[in-house]
Design a protein around this motif. Structure first.
Motif: not given
Length: 241
Positions: A41-70
């Motif tokens: 149960g603990l491993d499942a929570f940790i792995q699911a959250t790691l997978d989730s944040v890894a995918g979310e980090a590549q959302f286009t809106d985040f990449i665009t914001y960090l590429t341009l001047s804030p």
């Protein structure tokens, strides 16, 4: 007569030993099963959250914001803020905040607005995520207000792999207690402890009031390390055991 009675006397003893062994084996099997279920149960929570944040980090809106001047586009920033808020509101009551952090550890956007421009380069998660290509989860640490959290984080990179910043999500550390409690179930006969490498309780289904205390007082060097890394409050070590 006495010789003839020996087998009659030994048989009940043998039966008792066999019964005891069967009970012991059954208890050990049940314990192993419960331990495996809890760890799973603990491993499942940790792995699911790691997978989730890894995918979310590549959302286009985040990449665009960090590429341009804030400050270059309020529209770009608004879209990134909106996405952070949607992720933070996805139904997990233990989420404290989502944030975008620059390559130096400075908070650019945070769903808790008062963290804006905070320097998180000294927090436990930042050196970990900065020097790896994989998402990470930090140890449980104390904040200035003495609340405790664990952080999941992943690099934000562009299509060519350039490091643009970090997406991080802070969870209230009570989520570990919640995961353990749900894994064990309502039974009161199971005693489950989750310890970190310094033998500090992260979860305890029988004695929740002892969570974040060590099993025994830490050695002085470990205690100073725990205080310096915000894994303990700066109070006498005997009070935290």
């Amino acid at each position: 007569m006495s010789i003839a009675r020996v087998p009659l006397i030994c048989m009940p003893r043998r039966a008792t030993l066999q019964t005891q062994q069967a009970l012991t084996n059954g208890a050990e099997a049940a314990l192993a099963s419960r331990a495996a279920q809890t760890a799973s149960g603990l491993d499942a929570f940790i792995q699911a959250t790691l997978d989730s944040v890894a995918g979310e980090a590549q959302f286009t809106d985040f990449i665009t914001y960090l590429t341009l001047s804030p400050s270059s586009s309020t529209t770009v920033q608004a879209r990134a803020v909106d996405l952070l808020n949607k992720l933070s509101d996805k139904g997990n009551e233990f989420i404290i905040s989502y944030a975008l952090v620059d390559t130096n550890g400075v908070v650019l956007l945070d769903t808790r607005g008062f963290n804006f421009k905070d320097d998180e380069s000294g927090e436990a998660y930042f050196p970990q995520v900065r020097f790896t290509e994989k998402p990470i989860v930090s140890v449980v640490t104390y904040s200035d207000d003495e609340t405790t959290s664990l952080t999941f984080a992943s690099k934000v990179t562009n299509i060519t792999g350039d490091y643009l910043g970090v997406l991080r999500v802070k969870y209230d550390s009570a989520i570990l207690q919640d995961v353990i409690t749900k894994s064990v179930g309502p039974s009161s006969d199971a005693f489950v402890l989750l310890l970190d490498p310094l033998r500090i309780r992260m979860a305890d289904n029988q004695n929740p009031e002892l969570v974040l205390k060590s099993i025994v007082p830490l050695e002085q060097i470990d205690y100073l390390l725990a205080v310096d890394s915000r894994r303990f409050l700066d109070i006498p070590r005997e009070q935290q055991a």
